[in-house]
Write a protein that holds these residues in place. Structure first.
Motif, PDB file in Angstrom:
ATOM      1  N   TRP A 140       0.864  -1.189   0.000  1.00 40.43           N
ATOM      2  CA  TRP A 140       0.000   0.000   0.000  1.00 40.43           C
ATOM      3  C   TRP A 140       0.893   1.230   0.000  1.00 40.43           C
ATOM      4  O   TRP A 140       1.665   1.449   0.932  1.00 40.43           O
ATOM      5  CB  TRP A 140      -0.903  -0.020   1.228  1.00 40.43           C
ATOM      6  CG  TRP A 140      -1.934   1.080   1.230  1.00 40.43           C
ATOM      7  CD1 TRP A 140      -2.337   1.839   0.180  1.00 40.43           C
ATOM      8  CD2 TRP A 140      -2.703   1.531   2.361  1.00 40.43           C
ATOM      9  NE1 TRP A 140      -3.299   2.731   0.559  1.00 40.43           N
ATOM     10  CE2 TRP A 140      -3.553   2.573   1.886  1.00 40.43           C
ATOM     11  CE3 TRP A 140      -2.764   1.150   3.692  1.00 40.43           C
ATOM     12  CZ2 TRP A 140      -4.446   3.236   2.745  1.00 40.43           C
ATOM     13  CZ3 TRP A 140      -3.645   1.811   4.537  1.00 40.43           C
ATOM     14  CH2 TRP A 140      -4.477   2.832   4.059  1.00 40.43           C
ATOM     15  N   LYS A 141       0.805   2.035  -1.048  1.00 37.89           N
ATOM     16  CA  LYS A 141       1.645   3.221  -1.174  1.00 37.89           C
ATOM     17  C   LYS A 141       1.318   4.220  -0.066  1.00 37.89           C
ATOM     18  O   LYS A 141       0.141   4.500   0.203  1.00 37.89           O
ATOM     19  CB  LYS A 141       1.451   3.858  -2.550  1.00 37.89           C
ATOM     20  CG  LYS A 141       2.306   5.092  -2.777  1.00 37.89           C
ATOM     21  CD  LYS A 141       2.044   5.700  -4.145  1.00 37.89           C
ATOM     22  CE  LYS A 141       2.818   6.982  -4.343  1.00 37.89           C
ATOM     23  NZ  LYS A 141       2.544   7.606  -5.657  1.00 37.89           N
ATOM     24  N   TRP A 142       2.370   4.769   0.551  1.00 39.23           N
ATOM     25  CA  TRP A 142       2.221   5.720   1.647  1.00 39.23           C
ATOM     26  C   TRP A 142       2.656   7.090   1.147  1.00 39.23           C
ATOM     27  O   TRP A 142       3.839   7.410   1.122  1.00 39.23           O
ATOM     28  CB  TRP A 142       3.050   5.272   2.840  1.00 39.23           C
ATOM     29  CG  TRP A 142       2.760   6.031   4.103  1.00 39.23           C
ATOM     30  CD1 TRP A 142       1.794   6.976   4.292  1.00 39.23           C
ATOM     31  CD2 TRP A 142       3.431   5.896   5.356  1.00 39.23           C
ATOM     32  NE1 TRP A 142       1.815   7.439   5.582  1.00 39.23           N
ATOM     33  CE2 TRP A 142       2.800   6.805   6.253  1.00 39.23           C
ATOM     34  CE3 TRP A 142       4.491   5.107   5.798  1.00 39.23           C
ATOM     35  CZ2 TRP A 142       3.219   6.931   7.572  1.00 39.23           C
ATOM     36  CZ3 TRP A 142       4.893   5.239   7.123  1.00 39.23           C
ATOM     37  CH2 TRP A 142       4.261   6.122   8.004  1.00 39.23           C
ATOM     38  N   LYS A 143       1.696   7.912   0.750  1.00 36.78           N
ATOM     39  CA  LYS A 143       1.997   9.214   0.167  1.00 36.78           C
ATOM     40  C   LYS A 143       2.633  10.154   1.180  1.00 36.78           C
ATOM     41  O   LYS A 143       3.590  10.875   0.868  1.00 36.78           O
ATOM     42  CB  LYS A 143       0.710   9.827  -0.395  1.00 36.78           C
ATOM     43  CG  LYS A 143       0.903  11.206  -0.990  1.00 36.78           C
ATOM     44  CD  LYS A 143      -0.412  11.781  -1.490  1.00 36.78           C
ATOM     45  CE  LYS A 143      -0.218  13.189  -2.045  1.00 36.78           C
ATOM     46  NZ  LYS A 143      -1.500  13.781  -2.512  1.00 36.78           N
ATOM     47  N   ASN A 144       2.098  10.203   2.376  1.00 32.73           N
ATOM     48  CA  ASN A 144       2.552  11.148   3.395  1.00 32.73           C
ATOM     49  C   ASN A 144       3.505  10.494   4.392  1.00 32.73           C
ATOM     50  O   ASN A 144       3.459  10.780   5.590  1.00 32.73           O
ATOM     51  CB  ASN A 144       1.358  11.751   4.129  1.00 32.73           C
ATOM     52  CG  ASN A 144       0.575  12.713   3.257  1.00 32.73           C
ATOM     53  OD1 ASN A 144       1.135  13.316   2.348  1.00 32.73           O
ATOM     54  ND2 ASN A 144      -0.709  12.849   3.524  1.00 32.73           N
ATOM     55  N   CYS A 145       4.354   9.619   3.895  1.00 35.37           N
ATOM     56  CA  CYS A 145       5.372   9.017   4.753  1.00 35.37           C
ATOM     57  C   CYS A 145       6.351  10.105   5.208  1.00 35.37           C
ATOM     58  O   CYS A 145       6.822  10.904   4.387  1.00 35.37           O
ATOM     59  CB  CYS A 145       6.121   7.925   3.996  1.00 35.37           C
ATOM     60  SG  CYS A 145       7.495   7.199   4.894  1.00 35.37           S
ATOM     61  N   PRO A 146       6.672  10.184   6.495  1.00 36.60           N
ATOM     62  CA  PRO A 146       7.660  11.181   6.952  1.00 36.60           C
ATOM     63  C   PRO A 146       8.990  11.024   6.229  1.00 36.60           C
ATOM     64  O   PRO A 146       9.420   9.913   5.908  1.00 36.60           O
ATOM     65  CB  PRO A 146       7.790  10.867   8.458  1.00 36.60           C
ATOM     66  CG  PRO A 146       6.504  10.199   8.814  1.00 36.60           C
ATOM     67  CD  PRO A 146       6.075   9.430   7.609  1.00 36.60           C
ATOM     68  N   SER A 147       9.621  12.143   5.950  1.00 36.19           N
ATOM     69  CA  SER A 147      10.861  12.130   5.168  1.00 36.19           C
ATOM     70  C   SER A 147      11.944  11.284   5.817  1.00 36.19           C
ATOM     71  O   SER A 147      12.735  10.625   5.121  1.00 36.19           O
ATOM     72  CB  SER A 147      11.369  13.562   4.979  1.00 36.19           C
ATOM     73  OG  SER A 147      10.415  14.339   4.276  1.00 36.19           O
ATOM     74  N   ALA A 148      11.991  11.267   7.151  1.00 36.23           N
ATOM     75  CA  ALA A 148      13.021  10.494   7.850  1.00 36.23           C
ATOM     76  C   ALA A 148      12.833   8.993   7.679  1.00 36.23           C
ATOM     77  O   ALA A 148      13.770   8.223   7.891  1.00 36.23           O
ATOM     78  CB  ALA A 148      13.021  10.852   9.328  1.00 36.23           C
ATOM     79  N   PRO A 159       7.605  -2.236   6.841  1.00 33.96           N
ATOM     80  CA  PRO A 159       8.016  -1.309   5.773  1.00 33.96           C
ATOM     81  C   PRO A 159       8.127  -2.009   4.425  1.00 33.96           C
ATOM     82  O   PRO A 159       8.377  -3.212   4.331  1.00 33.96           O
ATOM     83  CB  PRO A 159       9.387  -0.810   6.258  1.00 33.96           C
ATOM     84  CG  PRO A 159       9.395  -1.042   7.725  1.00 33.96           C
ATOM     85  CD  PRO A 159       8.573  -2.268   7.948  1.00 33.96           C
ATOM     86  N   GLY A 160       7.968  -1.220   3.363  1.00 35.87           N
ATOM     87  CA  GLY A 160       7.992  -1.766   2.014  1.00 35.87           C
ATOM     88  C   GLY A 160       9.348  -2.235   1.549  1.00 35.87           C
ATOM     89  O   GLY A 160       9.450  -2.850   0.484  1.00 35.87           O
ATOM     90  N   LYS A 216      11.451   7.529   4.763  1.00 34.43           N
ATOM     91  CA  LYS A 216      11.257   7.130   3.367  1.00 34.43           C
ATOM     92  C   LYS A 216      12.259   6.073   2.917  1.00 34.43           C
ATOM     93  O   LYS A 216      11.919   5.179   2.141  1.00 34.43           O
ATOM     94  CB  LYS A 216      11.359   8.358   2.465  1.00 34.43           C
ATOM     95  CG  LYS A 216      10.108   9.224   2.494  1.00 34.43           C
ATOM     96  CD  LYS A 216      10.145  10.316   1.452  1.00 34.43           C
ATOM     97  CE  LYS A 216       8.844  11.109   1.465  1.00 34.43           C
ATOM     98  NZ  LYS A 216       8.842  12.191   0.452  1.00 34.43           N
ATOM     99  N   GLY A 217      13.496   6.159   3.381  1.00 37.13           N
ATOM    100  CA  GLY A 217      14.467   5.141   3.004  1.00 37.13           C
ATOM    101  C   GLY A 217      14.105   3.765   3.523  1.00 37.13           C
ATOM    102  O   GLY A 217      14.296   2.756   2.837  1.00 37.13           O
ATOM    103  N   MET A 218      13.544   3.701   4.742  1.00 37.66           N
ATOM    104  CA  MET A 218      13.169   2.417   5.325  1.00 37.66           C
ATOM    105  C   MET A 218      11.929   1.834   4.661  1.00 37.66           C
ATOM    106  O   MET A 218      11.808   0.613   4.523  1.00 37.66           O
ATOM    107  CB  MET A 218      12.940   2.589   6.827  1.00 37.66           C
ATOM    108  CG  MET A 218      12.499   1.334   7.550  1.00 37.66           C
ATOM    109  SD  MET A 218      12.360   1.558   9.339  1.00 37.66           S
ATOM    110  CE  MET A 218      11.092   2.799   9.456  1.00 37.66           C
TER     111      MET A 218
END
Length: 367
Positions: A138-146, A180-181, A148-150
């Protein structure tokens, strides 16, 4: 003006389609349970004595956000509800759904459920099959920037993984959501609880014989990325010969059950088809589980429409979820380790695959 009327008529017709109208039946049937569970949905008076929003308004806003995947600010025109109130109603609603109905519609299969699932698997050529297992992102559009890598995996976008087990009637028996994806299906399997009861010795008896060999555990159909465990049956990647090709065709056909369940879940609830807009993983988890619960409600309500509906008459039984196990019943540590190794036995996996190949060929492959 005529164009606007036609657009409104078209919108009304599209909103009454069966997949999107089914969740609305929940509002008419079960509003009191949600209101009783959380007094937020009780209609109250403000300081001037005027009545505020009704419980149906708040639940309708949440249901429309579920089914159409729209943002909270679009609820003002249809439901006359503010953006912040619609967002809060969604969070309260999904918590209430999971708390009230999770024990019934998000349960592990009971002994009677497993008996029916095994019977259906026998008819389909896979004796003692419990269902199909797979993962959905499930795509997470508003994932916190910190983070996103995980949370970014092979699609280079933040996603959250749902692992599910589905049966032929699209009922989802197991759901594990939140990793996490960046993980793959194997990592998710190592962390999920799909085989926890079996490893602890609490699984129901599942003794059977195929092609002269005895087995004591049921199994799930899986795709090629999954490990070669005794509880998983995978396809053959490059089959040679009629037997192997026939087995691969039958396995891949039956394994589509879980992918069909994912497709139906996303078509019924556009909120899990589009990108997730909330910031908190806990809220996303409640939304996903609430969608699965409502999906299972619809499956139960429409089961009489399926071919061979007598095979799936779950509501005719008074099965209840099994109670938590006490410490006195937990097997000894060495027995747990031995059962853990039996689940992951590669030799049993290969033997079971070969026996199922012969069974399917003798069943209808010769024709």
């Amino acid at each position: 003006m005529a164009v606007h009327r036609q657009q409104r008529a078209t919108l009304g017709a599209s909103s009454s389609r069966r997949p999107n109208s089914q969740p609305r039946m929940f509002i008419r049937r079960n509003p009191l349970e949600v209101v009783t569970h959380d007094d937020y949905f009780i209609q109250k008076r403000d300081a001037s004595g005027r009545l505020g929003l009704s419980s149906l308004q708040k639940m309708t806003a949440a249901i429309r956000m579920f089914t159409y995947g729209v943002t909270a600010d679009l609820m003002d025109e249809y439901v006359r509800i503010g953006e912040s109130t619609a967002r809060l109603s969604m969070k309260k609603f999904v918590k209430a759904i999971v708390s009230i109905f999770g024990g019934e519609y998000l349960r592990s299969p009971t002994s009677n459920d497993i008996a029916r699932l095994l019977e259906v698997g026998q008819r389909r050529g896979f004796p003692r099959m419990l269902g199909s297992i797979d993962c959905m992102h499930w795509k997470w559009k508003n994932c916190p920037s910190a983070w996103k890598g995980m949370y970014s995996g092979h699609v280079n976008e933040p996603t959250i993984i749902l692992e599910a087990v589905a049966s032929y009637d699209l009922w989802i028996w197991h759901a594990f959501f939140g990793l996490p994806g960046s993980h793959n299906d194997i990592n998710v399997l190592d962390r999920s609880s799909v085989f926890a009861a079996l490893a602890e010795g609490r699984g129901p008896p599942c003794n059977y014989t195929i092609n002269g060999h005895e087995y004591t555990m049921g199994y799930y159909l899986a795709d090629g990325i999954y490990p070669s465990w005794a509880t998983l049956v995978k396809t053959i990647l490059a089959p040679h010969g009629k037997k192997k090709k026939h087995f691969a065709t039958c396995q891949e056909f039956a394994r589509k059950d879980v992918e069909r369940a994912f497709g139906v879940l996303q078509s019924r609830f556009a909120i899990v088809r589009g990108p997730a807009r909330y910031f908190q993983p806990e809220v996303l988890k409640d939304i996903m589980y609430a969608c699965i619960i409502l999906h299972n409600m619809i499956v139960e309500d429409e089961r009489h429409l399926y071919l061979g509906a007598d095979q799936f008459n779950y509501e005719a039984n008074d099965d209840t979820p099994s109670e938590p196990i006490s410490r006195d019943n937990i097997p000894e540590f060495m027995e747990f380790i031995a059962q853990h190794h039996r689940i992951r036995d590669r030799v049993t996996h290969s033997q079971l695959q070969a026996d199922l190949m012969e069974h399917l060929w003798n069943m209808h492959g010769r024709a």
